[in-house]
Design an enzyme around this catalytic site. Structure first.
Site, PDB file in Angstrom:
ATOM      1  N   HIS A 198      21.367  20.351  57.708  1.00 44.68           N
ATOM      2  CA  HIS A 198      22.597  20.732  57.022  1.00 44.68           C
ATOM      3  C   HIS A 198      22.822  22.239  57.058  1.00 44.68           C
ATOM      4  O   HIS A 198      23.950  22.708  57.060  1.00 44.68           O
ATOM      5  CB  HIS A 198      22.591  20.201  55.587  1.00 44.68           C
ATOM      6  CG  HIS A 198      22.851  18.733  55.560  1.00 44.68           C
ATOM      7  ND1 HIS A 198      21.882  17.807  55.295  1.00 44.68           N
ATOM      8  CD2 HIS A 198      23.979  18.041  55.827  1.00 44.68           C
ATOM      9  CE1 HIS A 198      22.403  16.601  55.388  1.00 44.68           C
ATOM     10  NE2 HIS A 198      23.668  16.711  55.698  1.00 44.68           N
ATOM     11  N   CYS A 511      31.329  10.817  62.904  1.00 46.49           N
ATOM     12  CA  CYS A 511      31.383  12.114  62.203  1.00 46.49           C
ATOM     13  C   CYS A 511      30.069  12.886  62.272  1.00 46.49           C
ATOM     14  O   CYS A 511      29.932  13.922  61.639  1.00 46.49           O
ATOM     15  CB  CYS A 511      31.796  11.924  60.751  1.00 46.49           C
ATOM     16  SG  CYS A 511      30.570  11.055  59.789  1.00 46.49           S
TER      17      CYS A 511
HETATM   18  C1  PEP Z   1      25.335  12.063  59.649  1.00 48.12           C
HETATM   19  O1  PEP Z   1      24.275  11.649  59.183  1.00 48.12           O
HETATM   20  O2  PEP Z   1      25.625  12.016  60.855  1.00 48.12           O
HETATM   21  C2  PEP Z   1      26.343  12.682  58.776  1.00 48.12           C
HETATM   22  C3  PEP Z   1      27.527  12.995  59.211  1.00 48.12           C
HETATM   23  O3  PEP Z   1      25.974  12.943  57.503  1.00 48.12           O
HETATM   24  P1  PEP Z   1      25.011  14.133  57.044  1.00 48.12           P
HETATM   25  O4  PEP Z   1      24.851  15.071  58.208  1.00 48.12           O
HETATM   26  O5  PEP Z   1      25.691  14.767  55.885  1.00 48.12           O
HETATM   27  O6  PEP Z   1      23.767  13.427  56.687  1.00 48.12           O
END
Ligand code: PEP
Ligand code: MG
Length: 589
Positions: A198, A511
């Site tokens: 993140h 996403c």
């Molecule tokens: C993912 O896991 O691809 C996602 C978009 O969520 P995060 O990166 O917030 O876990």
């Protein structure tokens, strides 16, 4: 006196976010709530520094003694622990060694303490004895206490750094990264961190180059060293020589020209050569990022990660506080869609006020929807705020980390409860909003056909889908080389999910970060994906790519691609077929 020019050193890490920057290093470290600087001390300063450390220990001990004295004598277990801690304040390994390190290495007390406490912790952890292992935690807690007195008023906040520098940190949390002031900080590098963490996602959205997982950055770099950060190839160069510097200045100019070029085209539609129109949306973490999403030509918010509103506070936000933010977002974007994902806490976004239990394996623990279903009051508060904001714009509701049908059923029950509460309270809200689930756990892929019958859309979260399918911790630099979006098993998962959605006539969005990497685009289009959501900064490049691809041809191409069994073959096949339209890479010259 002539100063000997330091030798150029190259360190290899993991690409956090693309781009190049050149500047002076500024070493900070984040431990608990504090950021720790490292600096040299000499002459009289050494004894001052030693005294500062001794003073901090004395103050920490005094406070500790006060706590013990005030303690109810019935709680004997707590008393035992606190008394153990009392002894540790003057422990030879911690106290004596820290003083020795300040004096021998001539470094500041905070840095010396941090170094020693890590060594002691490591030593205890390696012992095959549960009791001694537990002592490792005691050491950390005691040294944190001393640290807080050492830092005192000198606690540095990322947001307060006011020099044009490159931050060098042991680790930065996503919340730290989000505090970076763009006009001041050129880039950042860390010892820890893995792919698609993140923190990297935040760095990408800030468009500042970053490299993670360097292991030795904080120990190899000194304040004010000249650094080159090549975020695209995941390397940094410490004290580059003149030739290297010249080469990178040229690359930097080329990269900036390229970026400006694609950004000029970012408002053209995302349409393939044979006329298929795609939706390119933005992933955001803060409402303020809407501006950047729009500037980069996003056609909506495909993923609003709501965690950051919670992490910034020292308590849970109220329904009204959440409503203000969600409503603002909906109104800013209307009529374009905004997909609000419910709280995804406890993976790598962790805050002790939210859940003080430290898990051995947080990614497999009480994360995301699991946490929300155990804490229904928090969950319902958020859902009520989302339903109320939905009266003011085009909002969709997205649930992260669904791994089985039961969880989805429980979520629906919570939504029904939220609706009935709002009806009783006579609030204005909209319950007719699309409900979607993240497909990011392999079990959800295998149940996609059944789950699709219960929801309006799927959102494929490749960041976690890769992590969970390949058993690769996305924050762990040691296995980052195995974290591969183009692994054939990952591609099969995506294909299966897409087929289930198509069969049940529901929408699919992707996403995860995979959607924002140009090399994956022909494959994803080939699978038939028409909705992509990504870091705003990636939209212009992906749009350019889409505008050069033939949708039908990509379909045939991906079918052939799945005949390959290794990532290497798959990558080569994509390069061979699409090399003319793959974007400029800084490493190629
Ligand atoms: C993912 O896991 O691809 C996602 C978009 O969520 P995060 O990166 O917030 O876990
Ligand atoms: Mg995820």
């Amino acid at each position: 006196m002539n100063r000997v020019k330091p030798r150029e050193i190259i360190l290899k890490g993991i690409s956090g976010s693309p781009g190049i920057c050149i500047g002076k290093a500024y070493i900070v470290d984040r431990e608990g709530v504090n950021i720790i600087e490292r600096y040299q001390v000499s002459g009289a300063m050494v004894s001052q520094e030693t005294d500062r450390f001794k003073n901090a220990v004395a103050k920490a001990k005094k406070e500790h003694a006060r706590i013990i004295k005030a303690l109810d004598k019935d709680v004997s277990e707590t008393l035992n622990i606190l008394e153990t801690h009392m002894a540790l304040f003057k422990d030879k390994m911690l106290y004596g060694k820290t003083i020795e390190t300040i004096q021998k290495e001539q470094i500041n007390a905070e840095w010396a303490l941090r170094k020693v406490s890590r060594q002691v912790k490591l030593m205890f952890q390696q012992v095959d004895d549960q009791y001694l292992k537990a002592r490792a935690n005691d050491i950390v807690q005691v040294s944190d206490k001393i640290m807080s007195y050492l830092l005192g008023a000198r606690d540095i906040k990322i947001a307060d750094i006011n020099k044009r520098v490159i931050i060098v940190a042991h680790d930065l949390s996503p919340a730290d990264a989000s505090q970076i002031q763009l006009e001041r900080i050129k880039g950042f590098v860390t010892d820890r961190g893995g792919k698609d963490s993140h923190t990297g996602i935040v760095a990408k959205s800030l468009k500042i180059p970053s490299v993670f997982g360097l292991a030795r950055a904080t120990t190899s770099i000194n304040n004010d060293d000249i650094l080159i950060v090549d975020g695209s190839s995941g390397i940094i160069i410490i004290n580059p020589d003149e030739d290297t510097l010249f080469k990178y200045e040229e690359r930097l100019a080329r990269f900036e020209a390229y970026r400006a070029d694609i950004e000029r085209e970012s408002h053209l539609p995302a349409v393939t050569r044979d006329g298929v129109v795609l939706d390119l949306m933005a992933n955001i973490e803060l409402v303020e990022e809407v501006v950047s999403a729009k500037d980069n030509g996003a056609s909506g918010i495909g993923l609003f990660r709501t965690e950051f509103l919670y992490l910034d506070l020292e308590r849970f936000p109220t329904e009204e506080e959440l409503l203000v933010k969600y409503r603002e977002l909906a109104e800013l974007m209307t009529p374009q869609p905004v997909t609000i994902r419910t709280l995804d806490i406890n993976g790598d976004k962790f805050n002790p006020y939210i859940d003080p239990v430290e898990e051995v394996n947080p990614s497999l623990g009480l994360r995301a929807v699991r946490f929300c279903l155990e804490n229904k009051d928090i969950f319902i508060t958020q859902i009520k705020a989302i339903l109320r904001a939905a009266a003011f714009g085009n909002i969709k509701l997205l649930i992260p980390m669904i791994s089985c049908m039961e969880e989805l059923q429980q979520v629906k029950a919570v939504i029904n409860q939220a609706v009935s509460d709002l009806e009783h309270e006579n609030k204005i809200f909209n319950k007719d909003i699309d409900l979607g689930i993240m497909i990011e756990v392999p079990s959800a892929v295998l149940m996609a056909d059944e789950l699709a019958k219960e929801v309006d859309f799927f959102s494929i979260g490749t960041n976690d889908l890769i992590q969970y399918s390949l058993a690769i911790d996305r924050r762990n630099r040691r296995v980052a080389h195995l974290y591969q979006a183009l692994n054939p098993s990952v591609l099969k998962m995506i294909k299966l999910t897409f087929a289930a959605a198509r069969k049940n006539n529901i929408d699919v969005v992707m996403c995860g970060e995979m959607a924002g990497d140009p090399i994956n685009i022909p494959v994803l289009l080939g699978f038939g994906i028409k909705n992509l959501s990504m870091n705003s900064a990636s939209i212009p490049v992906i749009k350019k790519m889409i505008r050069s691809i033939d949708f039908k041809k990509a379909g045939k191409f991906s079918e052939k691609l799945l005949e390959f069994t290794t990532v290497q073959e798959i990558t080569r096949f994509i390069y061979e077929e699409y090399k003319d339209i793959l974007p400029y890479r800084e490493t190629e010259d």
